[in-house]
Scaffold this active site. Structure first.
Site, PDB file in Angstrom:
ATOM      1  N   GLU A 173      81.568  59.210 -11.668  1.00  0.00           N
ATOM      2  CA  GLU A 173      82.983  59.338 -12.084  1.00  0.00           C
ATOM      3  C   GLU A 173      83.578  57.957 -12.394  1.00  0.00           C
ATOM      4  O   GLU A 173      84.627  57.587 -11.857  1.00  0.00           O
ATOM      5  CB  GLU A 173      83.807  60.080 -11.014  1.00  0.00           C
ATOM      6  CG  GLU A 173      83.361  61.522 -10.875  1.00  0.00           C
ATOM      7  CD  GLU A 173      84.318  62.446 -10.127  1.00  0.00           C
ATOM      8  OE1 GLU A 173      85.325  61.967  -9.563  1.00  0.00           O
ATOM      9  OE2 GLU A 173      84.053  63.665 -10.116  1.00  0.00           O
ATOM     10  N   GLU A 296      78.193  68.031 -10.082  1.00  0.00           N
ATOM     11  CA  GLU A 296      79.230  68.458  -9.132  1.00  0.00           C
ATOM     12  C   GLU A 296      79.891  69.704  -9.704  1.00  0.00           C
ATOM     13  O   GLU A 296      80.495  69.657 -10.777  1.00  0.00           O
ATOM     14  CB  GLU A 296      80.273  67.349  -8.898  1.00  0.00           C
ATOM     15  CG  GLU A 296      79.721  66.219  -8.057  1.00  0.00           C
ATOM     16  CD  GLU A 296      80.756  65.163  -7.660  1.00  0.00           C
ATOM     17  OE1 GLU A 296      81.943  65.528  -7.488  1.00  0.00           O
ATOM     18  OE2 GLU A 296      80.371  63.994  -7.525  1.00  0.00           O
TER      19      GLU A 296
HETATM   20  O1  AHR Z   1      82.823  66.162  -4.114  1.00  0.00           O
HETATM   21  C1  AHR Z   1      83.962  65.454  -3.741  1.00  0.00           C
HETATM   22  C2  AHR Z   1      84.343  64.401  -4.755  1.00  0.00           C
HETATM   23  O2  AHR Z   1      84.707  65.003  -5.954  1.00  0.00           O
HETATM   24  C3  AHR Z   1      83.268  63.433  -5.159  1.00  0.00           C
HETATM   25  O3  AHR Z   1      83.133  62.374  -4.274  1.00  0.00           O
HETATM   26  C4  AHR Z   1      83.736  62.937  -6.481  1.00  0.00           C
HETATM   27  O4  AHR Z   1      82.686  62.546  -7.320  1.00  0.00           O
HETATM   28  C5  AHR Z   1      84.546  64.100  -7.036  1.00  0.00           C
HETATM   29  O5  AHR Z   1      85.770  63.710  -7.495  1.00  0.00           O
END
Ligand code: AHR
Length: 490
Positions: A173, A296
């Protein structure tokens, strides 16, 4: 009666087993307590890893585990997590609850966990606050089998041989918590950092994963592919299902029917996201060499009352299982481009497959979906079509995928998203004579969940509602359910 056609003559793409991966971050009780309790813990463990959790992950066939973050990755300095535990540096985990991170779980422990589970490793490096040298040395430490400062250091720390590192993420990110960079700036940083992620073993090439877009940021994908596409093996995509908004996300166990459908509608958006990012990527990479890595995904609800808001602990109900079934079917269907995915996260954080409370562990409804879908791992996606109603703007009542295993068995997973209506399906498998069908189901009220008081309220079971026909099968699929069919052909 809905018509369901599966065409074994239309072999579309290999479903990478790595689509069924999970993510584990130094966040709340995911690593500490969730998997790692230390050798001296009264909780049964092998080299510090919880036996119950490792067994459960093995049983679900977990193929790949992502670590150490998340946002944590871009403030993690790997050298703090090696050497004698007692002398490892302590730090504040500023992103997640401001707790002390004692670095007792580091590189060696992560690979030990992967060894016990029998899964591949996906490590994410630090671009946001780390240097090119630091990242380059980490890869040398993990993968170089020879004489070098980092290989020697690894040996001094007890690992004579390097580990197999399948995937390495160059930042996380980086448009947000990983450095607030523009797409152009990150693309250039990726090229610079990735240059020094050396490939030491040609037979076990480390796949380099670039930080991809946040949801529908198609410009990010475009810029990354244009400027750095040729240097990456994968581009990540993050998309969370939030029922409300980021201020009031909604509760995991208490929700109305309307909120149930909103959640699913928002989750089904994953299909559009993948299609559109794929279209952008295809402009630069028509042969689909670069994988879209959904590292994610999952539901993000409000934390459970009384828990640390920075720990992201949420319960998990049948609604979450439906979300899992939808997304996994979507990934299968896009397996020509989606080469890996990691649900967020593994244990005690967000949409977990298991929850722990001290020495107790329970498996969530989401866990059972992963177990049901296990048969798709490394099988071949087949052309399929299922007629169905629309329940919302884009949410279908039935969402399916079908694949063929190496031994010729047809695997089909069907999700019924309706809260009230069952669905009768008549499936025809082209040019096939069917010997038999077996099925398993996970179903219930969308609020059903497992708790530490009742750990076995929800689990998958054999389904006797499927009947073989000459060239397929028929079945009635109950509301709010995920069903897997295994079809044996003559
Ligand atoms: O999964 C929780 C968080 O969500 C992670 O650390 C991040 O990459 C995303 O914003």
């Amino acid at each position: 009666m809905e018509k369901y056609l599966i065409n074994p003559n239309q072999k579309l793409s290999a479903i990478s087993r790595d689509i069924y991966g999970t993510f584990s971050e130094h966040l709340g009780r995911c690593i500490y307590e969730g998997v790692f309790v230390g050798e001296d813990s009264p909780i049964p463990n092998v080299n510090g890893m919880r036996k119950d959790v490792v067994e459960a992950l093995k049983e679900a066939g977990l193929p790949v585990l992502r670590w150490p973050g998340g946002c944590f990755a871009d403030e993690y300095h790997w050298k703090d997590g090696i050497g004698p535990r007692a002398s490892r540096k302590k730090m504040i985990n500023t992103h997640w609850g401001g707790v002390i991170e004692d670095n007792s779980f580091g590189t060696h422990e992560f690979f030990e966990l992967c060894r016990q589970i029998g899964c591949e490793a996906y490590v994410t490096g630090n671009v946001g606050s780390g240097s090119v040298q630091e990242m380059s040395e980490w890869v040398e430490y993990m993968t170089f089998d020879g004489v070098s400062p980092m290989a020697d250091l690894r040996k001094e720390n007890g690992s004579e041989k390097p580990w197999k590192l399948k995937y390495f993420g160059v930042g996380n990110e980086n448009w947000g918590c990983g450095g607030s960079m523009s797409a152009e700036f990150y693309a250039d940083q990726f090229r610079r950092y990735a240059t020094y992620v050396r490939i030491y073993d040609r037979k076990n090439r480390v796949m380099k994963i670039a930080c991809g877009p946040n949801g529908s940021d198609y410009n990010w994908t475009d810029v990354l592919m244009a400027r750095a596409g040729r240097m990456m093996d994968g581009l990540s995509l993050h998309y969370y299902t939030v029922t409300g908004d980021w201020g009031h996300k909604g509760k995991a166990l208490e929700f109305t029917d309307e909120e149930y459908y909103t959640c699913l509608e928002k989750s089904y958006y994953m299909d559009e996201l993948i299609r559109c990012h794929d279209a952008v990527m295809t402009r630069y990479d028509p042969k689909k060499r670069v994988g879209l890595i959904v590292d994610e995904w999952g539901t993000w609800h409000d934390v459970e009352e009384g828990t640390n808001p920075g720990f992201l602990y949420q319960q998990n109900a049948m609604r979450d299982a439906i979300v899992a079934g939808l997304n996994l079917n979507i990934f299968n269907k896009h397996s020509d481009r989606v080469k890996m995915a990691n649900i967020a996260q593994t244990i005690n954080v967000l949409q977990s497959v298991a929850l722990t409370d001290g020495e107790q562990m329970l498996l969530t409804p989401t866990y059972y979906v992963f177990k049901l879908f296990r048969d798709h791992q490394d099988s071949t996606l087949l052309g399929s079509y299922l007629t169905t109603k629309k329940l919302g703007e884009r949410l279908p009542q039935l969402v399916e995928s079908a694949s063929e295993k190496e031994d010729g068995t047809i695997v089909s997973t069907v999700v019924n998203t309706s809260l009230t209506e069952s669905a009768e399906i008549l499936c025809q498998i082209a040019d096939s004579k069917v010997k038999g069908v077996t099925a398993e189901i996970l179903s219930g009220d969308p609020h059903d969940h497992n708790s530490f008081e009742n750990k076995n309220a929800v689990f998958s079971k054999p389904f006797d509602g499927a009947e073989a026909t000459a060239d397929g099968f028929k079945a009635t699929i109950p509301p709010c359910s995920v069903v897997k069919f295994l079809v044996e052909r003559a």
